[in-house]
Design a protein around this motif. Structure first.
Motif, mmCIF file in Angstrom:
data_model
loop_
_atom_site.group_PDB
_atom_site.id
_atom_site.type_symbol
_atom_site.label_atom_id
_atom_site.label_comp_id
_atom_site.label_asym_id
_atom_site.label_seq_id
_atom_site.Cartn_x
_atom_site.Cartn_y
_atom_site.Cartn_z
ATOM 1 N N PRO A 18 -14.873 6.262 2.168
ATOM 2 C CA PRO A 18 -13.941 6.248 3.037
ATOM 3 C C PRO A 18 -12.780 7.319 2.842
ATOM 4 O O PRO A 18 -12.240 7.590 3.872
ATOM 5 C CB PRO A 18 -13.262 4.868 2.999
ATOM 6 C CG PRO A 18 -13.847 4.373 1.564
ATOM 7 C CD PRO A 18 -14.914 4.956 1.393
ATOM 8 N N LEU A 19 -12.704 7.552 1.657
ATOM 9 C CA LEU A 19 -11.522 8.793 1.430
ATOM 10 C C LEU A 19 -12.242 10.024 1.960
ATOM 11 O O LEU A 19 -11.285 10.817 2.635
ATOM 12 C CB LEU A 19 -11.318 9.086 -0.200
ATOM 13 C CG LEU A 19 -10.711 7.867 -0.954
ATOM 14 C CD1 LEU A 19 -10.723 8.111 -2.354
ATOM 15 C CD2 LEU A 19 -9.422 7.317 -0.357
ATOM 16 N N LEU A 20 -13.647 10.338 1.803
ATOM 17 C CA LEU A 20 -13.968 11.437 2.492
ATOM 18 C C LEU A 20 -13.896 11.426 3.928
ATOM 19 O O LEU A 20 -13.436 12.416 4.654
ATOM 20 C CB LEU A 20 -15.523 11.799 2.078
ATOM 21 C CG LEU A 20 -15.583 11.970 0.498
ATOM 22 C CD1 LEU A 20 -17.020 12.298 0.201
ATOM 23 C CD2 LEU A 20 -14.618 12.859 -0.033
ATOM 24 N N THR A 21 -14.277 10.350 4.541
ATOM 25 C CA THR A 21 -14.289 10.196 6.112
ATOM 26 C C THR A 21 -13.060 10.287 6.560
ATOM 27 O O THR A 21 -12.762 10.615 7.663
ATOM 28 C CB THR A 21 -15.083 8.944 6.449
ATOM 29 O OG1 THR A 21 -14.413 7.785 6.084
ATOM 30 C CG2 THR A 21 -16.615 9.254 6.024
ATOM 31 N N ALA A 22 -12.014 9.552 5.861
ATOM 32 C CA ALA A 22 -10.529 9.597 6.322
ATOM 33 C C ALA A 22 -10.132 10.912 6.289
ATOM 34 O O ALA A 22 -9.163 11.345 7.026
ATOM 35 C CB ALA A 22 -9.707 8.588 5.410
ATOM 36 N N ALA A 23 -10.827 11.989 5.452
ATOM 37 C CA ALA A 23 -10.363 13.489 5.486
ATOM 38 C C ALA A 23 -10.984 14.297 6.511
ATOM 39 O O ALA A 23 -10.872 15.507 6.623
ATOM 40 C CB ALA A 23 -10.205 13.906 4.089
ATOM 41 N N GLY A 24 -11.796 13.535 7.260
ATOM 42 C CA GLY A 24 -12.699 14.525 8.526
ATOM 43 C C GLY A 24 -13.829 14.989 7.894
ATOM 44 O O GLY A 24 -14.358 15.606 8.722
ATOM 45 N N ILE A 25 -14.122 14.470 6.966
ATOM 46 C CA ILE A 25 -15.581 14.994 6.413
ATOM 47 C C ILE A 25 -16.750 14.256 6.785
ATOM 48 O O ILE A 25 -16.703 13.089 6.428
ATOM 49 C CB ILE A 25 -15.414 15.141 4.512
ATOM 50 C CG1 ILE A 25 -14.239 16.149 4.309
ATOM 51 C CG2 ILE A 25 -16.919 15.479 4.147
ATOM 52 C CD1 ILE A 25 -14.089 16.121 2.647
ATOM 53 N N GLU A 26 -17.657 14.996 7.046
ATOM 54 C CA GLU A 26 -18.716 14.182 7.639
ATOM 55 C C GLU A 26 -19.664 13.841 6.238
ATOM 56 O O GLU A 26 -19.869 14.625 5.491
ATOM 57 C CB GLU A 26 -20.154 15.271 8.411
ATOM 58 C CG GLU A 26 -21.149 14.607 8.752
ATOM 59 C CD GLU A 26 -22.146 15.651 9.426
ATOM 60 O OE1 GLU A 26 -23.053 15.428 9.610
ATOM 61 O OE2 GLU A 26 -21.667 16.469 9.777
ATOM 62 N N ALA A 186 -12.173 13.095 -4.303
ATOM 63 C CA ALA A 186 -11.863 13.534 -2.670
ATOM 64 C C ALA A 186 -11.035 14.526 -3.147
ATOM 65 O O ALA A 186 -11.042 15.610 -2.245
ATOM 66 C CB ALA A 186 -11.112 12.307 -1.970
ATOM 67 N N THR A 187 -10.158 14.632 -3.851
ATOM 68 C CA THR A 187 -9.020 15.641 -4.142
ATOM 69 C C THR A 187 -9.577 16.931 -4.291
ATOM 70 O O THR A 187 -9.440 18.051 -3.792
ATOM 71 C CB THR A 187 -7.813 15.379 -5.052
ATOM 72 O OG1 THR A 187 -7.378 14.170 -4.525
ATOM 73 C CG2 THR A 187 -6.883 16.373 -5.390
ATOM 74 N N ALA A 188 -10.852 16.885 -5.302
ATOM 75 C CA ALA A 188 -11.482 18.082 -5.685
ATOM 76 C C ALA A 188 -12.206 18.699 -4.460
ATOM 77 O O ALA A 188 -12.300 19.874 -4.486
ATOM 78 C CB ALA A 188 -12.468 17.647 -6.768
ATOM 79 N N LEU A 189 -12.685 17.980 -3.597
ATOM 80 C CA LEU A 189 -13.318 18.509 -2.358
ATOM 81 C C LEU A 189 -12.368 18.830 -1.169
ATOM 82 O O LEU A 189 -12.653 19.918 -0.769
ATOM 83 C CB LEU A 189 -14.362 17.383 -1.889
ATOM 84 C CG LEU A 189 -15.347 17.201 -2.618
ATOM 85 C CD1 LEU A 189 -16.149 15.810 -2.265
ATOM 86 C CD2 LEU A 189 -16.582 18.230 -2.654
ATOM 87 N N THR A 190 -11.400 18.168 -0.964
ATOM 88 C CA THR A 190 -10.533 18.481 0.243
ATOM 89 C C THR A 190 -9.568 19.548 -0.302
ATOM 90 O O THR A 190 -9.284 20.547 0.670
ATOM 91 C CB THR A 190 -9.584 17.313 0.619
ATOM 92 O OG1 THR A 190 -8.903 16.689 -0.563
ATOM 93 C CG2 THR A 190 -10.589 16.182 1.092
ATOM 94 N N ASP A 191 -9.289 19.791 -1.599
ATOM 95 C CA ASP A 191 -8.198 20.871 -2.026
ATOM 96 C C ASP A 191 -9.151 22.019 -2.631
ATOM 97 O O ASP A 191 -8.529 22.956 -2.989
ATOM 98 C CB ASP A 191 -7.300 20.221 -2.823
ATOM 99 C CG ASP A 191 -6.235 19.500 -2.413
ATOM 100 O OD1 ASP A 191 -6.474 19.192 -1.167
ATOM 101 O OD2 ASP A 191 -5.402 19.011 -2.794
ATOM 102 N N GLU A 210 -1.398 16.980 -9.488
ATOM 103 C CA GLU A 210 -0.853 17.852 -10.714
ATOM 104 C C GLU A 210 -1.788 17.968 -11.845
ATOM 105 O O GLU A 210 -1.908 19.271 -12.256
ATOM 106 C CB GLU A 210 0.567 17.057 -11.152
ATOM 107 C CG GLU A 210 1.616 16.961 -10.085
ATOM 108 C CD GLU A 210 2.889 16.329 -10.743
ATOM 109 O OE1 GLU A 210 3.922 16.510 -10.266
ATOM 110 O OE2 GLU A 210 2.701 15.601 -11.640
ATOM 111 N N ALA A 211 -2.469 17.112 -12.284
ATOM 112 C CA ALA A 211 -3.355 17.116 -13.361
ATOM 113 C C ALA A 211 -4.365 17.841 -13.161
ATOM 114 O O ALA A 211 -4.836 18.905 -13.992
ATOM 115 C CB ALA A 211 -3.760 15.636 -13.598
ATOM 116 N N LEU A 212 -5.016 17.823 -11.809
ATOM 117 C CA LEU A 212 -6.209 18.725 -11.494
ATOM 118 C C LEU A 212 -5.682 20.233 -11.162
ATOM 119 O O LEU A 212 -6.619 21.198 -11.709
ATOM 120 C CB LEU A 212 -6.718 18.283 -10.084
ATOM 121 C CG LEU A 212 -7.299 16.867 -10.359
ATOM 122 C CD1 LEU A 212 -8.348 16.369 -8.909
ATOM 123 C CD2 LEU A 212 -8.391 16.533 -11.456
#
Length: 215
Positions: A18-26, A186-191, A210-212
Motif C-alpha cells: 500500500p505504501l508503493l501504490t499510494a506513491a503512484g507506483i505500479e 518505500a523511501t528507498a524506491l520513491t527517493d 534523515e537516516a537514509l
C-alpha cells in the motif's frame, strides 16, 4: 515505475504494497496462496500466485517489464532449516537470476541481522543465516543495483517513523517494527536512495529520511 514485491501476502510485504501504490507506483504482489490475493488487491496492487520453491519459469514471467524488486519473502523459523534452504536460498537465488535475465534494474533485499557475521549469531539461527547470506551474495553480484537490509527481530507494533543504522559492524541484537521497515523500502524506491548499500536497522532517534540520506 513497476515494482514486484515477493512475499506480498506476508507480515512485512503486505505493509509495503500500500505504501508503493499510494506513491503512484505500479505494484505486482507475488503471493503463494489464494487467501493472500485479496490482501494485495485491496492495497491497490496486482496479485499473482507463484510457488517460489518451484521452477523459475513462472518467476521470470512476473519480472518481465519490472523496474525494481522487493524481496520480502522468507521462511518462518518454526518451519525448519529445510524450508529455509528451499525458499531463503534456492528460491531467492532463482528469483535474482530471473530478474537479471529480465533486465530488472533494482533489487531490494530484506535479509537478517547477523547474515554478514554468522559466527556471532545465536546457534539456532545459524543454518537460516547461511541461506540468507548465500542469497545476499547473489544479489550483490547480480549486476543489478542492490540494497540489502538487515533488520533484527521484527515487531508488529505501530510505526515510529524513526531509524538508526549500523553499516555491518559490531551492532548487538536490534529490534525493529515491520511498519518502519516497509517505510524504509518505500523511501528507498520513491527517493531513489540506497543503491549498492547494505546495513543493519534498529529502533532509532533520527527520522527514516534523515537516516537514509546520511548513509
Amino acid at each position: 515505475m513497476r515494482v514486484v514485491v515477493f512475499g506480498a501476502g506476508g507480515k512485512t510485504g503486505r505493509l509495503v504494497v500500500p505504501l508503493l501504490t499510494a506513491a503512484g507506483i505500479e505494484t505486482t504482489g507475488v503471493v503463494h496462496r489464494d487467501a493472500s490475493v485479496e490482501v494485495v488487491r485491496a492495497a491497490g496492487g496486482v496479485p499473482i500466485i507463484v510457488d517460489l520453491e518451484g521452477e523459475v519459469t513462472p518467476v521470470r514471467g512476473v519480472l518481465v517489464g519490472a523496474d525494481a524488486v522487493v524481496w520480502a519473502a522468507g521462511a518462518d523459523f518454526m518451519t525448519g532449516p529445510e524450508h529455509s534452504e528451499r525458499l531463503d536460498r534456492h528460491g531467492n537465488i532463482r528469483a535474482v537470476e530471473a530478474a537479471r535475465e529480465a533486465g530488472v534494474d533494482r533489487w531490494i533485499q530484506i535479509s537478517s541481522l547477523y547474515a554478514d557475521r554468522i559466527d556471532q549469531a545465536p546457534p539456532p539461527l545459524q543454518a537460516f543465516l547461511h541461506n540468507k547470506a548465500a542469497a545476499d551474495e547473489a544479489v550483490r553480484t547480480s549486476g543489478m543495483d542492490w540494497t540489502v537490509l538487515r533488520p533484527g527481530g521484527l515487531l508488529d507494533d505501530d510505526a515510529t517513523g524513526l531509524l538508526d543504522t549500523a553499516p555491518a559492524a559490531g551492532a548487538g541484537f536490534i529490534r525493529y517494527t515491520r511498519a518502519d521497515l516497509a517505510q524504509v523500502i518505500a523511501t528507498a524506491l520513491t527517493d531513489d536512495l540506497l543503491r549498492n548499500k547494505e546495513f543493519d536497522l534498529g529502533m532509532g532517534t533520527q527520522s527514516i529520511g534523515e537516516a537514509l540520506r546520511a548513509l
